[in-house]
Write a protein that holds these residues in place. Structure first.
Motif, PDB file in Angstrom:
ATOM      1  N   VAL A  29      15.744 -16.143   4.323  1.00 22.38           N
ATOM      2  CA  VAL A  29      15.772 -15.942   2.867  1.00 22.38           C
ATOM      3  C   VAL A  29      16.607 -17.032   2.202  1.00 22.38           C
ATOM      4  CG1 VAL A  29      16.604 -14.421   1.031  1.00 22.38           C
ATOM      5  CG2 VAL A  29      15.303 -13.470   2.929  1.00 22.38           C
TER       6      VAL A  29
ATOM      7  N   SER B 269      13.096 -10.107   2.325  1.00 21.70           N
ATOM      8  CA  SER B 269      13.861  -9.274   3.257  1.00 21.70           C
ATOM      9  C   SER B 269      12.999  -8.144   3.801  1.00 21.70           C
ATOM     10  CB  SER B 269      15.090  -8.696   2.574  1.00 21.70           C
ATOM     11  OG  SER B 269      15.958  -9.707   2.164  1.00 21.70           O
TER      12      SER B 269
ATOM     13  N   CYS C 223      14.146  -1.664   1.200  1.00 28.28           N
ATOM     14  CA  CYS C 223      14.834  -2.861   0.700  1.00 28.28           C
ATOM     15  C   CYS C 223      15.142  -2.753  -0.787  1.00 28.28           C
ATOM     16  CB  CYS C 223      14.010  -4.114   1.001  1.00 28.28           C
ATOM     17  SG  CYS C 223      14.196  -4.637   2.710  1.00 28.28           S
TER      18      CYS C 223
ATOM     19  N   GLY D 227      11.984  -8.101   7.595  1.00 29.52           N
ATOM     20  CA  GLY D 227      12.478  -6.936   8.323  1.00 29.52           C
ATOM     21  C   GLY D 227      11.349  -6.210   9.026  1.00 29.52           C
TER      22      GLY D 227
ATOM     23  N   VAL E 295      18.892  -2.360   0.084  1.00 27.31           N
ATOM     24  CA  VAL E 295      19.301  -3.750   0.306  1.00 27.31           C
ATOM     25  C   VAL E 295      19.541  -4.491  -1.007  1.00 27.31           C
ATOM     26  CG1 VAL E 295      18.604  -5.944   1.364  1.00 27.31           C
ATOM     27  CG2 VAL E 295      18.160  -3.799   2.554  1.00 27.31           C
TER      28      VAL E 295
ATOM     29  N   LEU F 157      22.275  -7.459  -2.109  1.00 23.19           N
ATOM     30  CA  LEU F 157      21.834  -8.804  -2.487  1.00 23.19           C
ATOM     31  C   LEU F 157      22.314  -9.169  -3.886  1.00 23.19           C
ATOM     32  CD1 LEU F 157      18.202  -8.889  -1.053  1.00 23.19           C
ATOM     33  CD2 LEU F 157      20.214 -10.059  -0.178  1.00 23.19           C
TER      34      LEU F 157
ATOM     35  N   ALA G 253      16.712 -12.767   9.224  1.00 21.11           N
ATOM     36  CA  ALA G 253      16.040 -12.593   7.939  1.00 21.11           C
ATOM     37  C   ALA G 253      16.886 -13.172   6.812  1.00 21.11           C
ATOM     38  CB  ALA G 253      15.740 -11.116   7.687  1.00 21.11           C
ATOM     39  N   ALA G 254      18.196 -12.937   6.848  1.00 21.81           N
ATOM     40  CA  ALA G 254      19.083 -13.475   5.812  1.00 21.81           C
ATOM     41  C   ALA G 254      19.076 -15.002   5.829  1.00 21.81           C
ATOM     42  CB  ALA G 254      20.508 -12.950   6.011  1.00 21.81           C
TER      43      ALA G 254
ATOM     44  N   GLY H 230      24.065 -10.639   6.124  1.00 20.67           N
ATOM     45  CA  GLY H 230      22.973 -10.017   6.880  1.00 20.67           C
ATOM     46  C   GLY H 230      23.502  -9.047   7.916  1.00 20.67           C
TER      47      GLY H 230
ATOM     48  N   CYS I  89      18.344  -8.775  11.114  1.00 20.26           N
ATOM     49  CA  CYS I  89      18.864  -8.903   9.749  1.00 20.26           C
ATOM     50  C   CYS I  89      19.534 -10.256   9.522  1.00 20.26           C
ATOM     51  CB  CYS I  89      19.828  -7.769   9.435  1.00 20.26           C
ATOM     52  SG  CYS I  89      19.006  -6.187   9.218  1.00 20.26           S
TER      53      CYS I  89
END
Length: 180
Positions: A163, A22, A67, A26, A71, A75, A159-160, A92, A156
């Motif tokens: 991931v 992330s 993060c 990011g 974040v 998560l 990115a989610a 996200g 975001c």
């Protein structure tokens, strides 16, 4: 007999991997993509490579720190259950909205203090228009804030999804027994 609890479908290693990914994604979305697209449009020059080095040197630690502090709790909650791509996209967007709300709250606090100081006056612009006057956003400033916020939400979400693609859906149906 001991009670049987469902185990998390993701390990601590998966969580750490998700946080690191992330942060890296990011940073690439917020700094790397605009910088590289600007360099691509104007042509590559040594200054572009030099800027990437400095943005990475200072930006990546900030991205990782953000993060790990902001974040990771999201998560951890999200990874208690298996994650689908739709769920990853929703989380996200939710994480992005929370960070935007935090940024907006800080901005309101700072602008309220700046606008109350009668001894100072300031104006900030970007060459196209005035963004803020005495810390208060103008119409153009709000438009930029909204545009940048929307870009951040898209970054975001992407990115989610990446991931989720890398860490997978998690283990299904694994159970462990609670210790006495």
């Amino acid at each position: 007999m001991a009670e049987v609890k469902p185990a998390s479908p993701y390990s601590q290693r998966d969580l750490a991997c998700a946080v690191k990914l992330s942060a890296l994604l990011g940073w690439v979305g917020v700094i790397g993509v605009p910088l590289l697209s600007n360099s691509y449009n104007r042509g590559w020059n040594p200054d572009s490579v030099y800027l990437v080095f400095w943005y990475a040197l200072f930006g990546l630690p900030i991205s990782f720190l953000t993060c790990w502090l902001l974040v990771k709790p999201f998560l951890r909650i999200m990874m208690r259950r298996q994650i689908s791509y739709v769920r990853a996209a929703i989380w996200g967007a939710g994480i992005a909205a929370t960070l935007i709300a935090l940024r907006l709250a800080i901005r309101f606090f700072r602008s309220g203090r700046m606008s109350q100081d009668s001894k100072s006056s300031s104006s900030f612009g970007d060459g196209f228009g005035t963004i803020s006057v005495n810390g208060v956003l103008t119409d153009y400033g709000w438009w930029l804030f909204a545009k940048n916020s929307l870009n951040f939400v898209v970054i975001c979400i992407l990115a989610a999804l990446v991931v989720r693609l890398i860490i997978g859906p998690g283990n299904k149906g694994v159970r462990i027994e609670a210790s006495r």
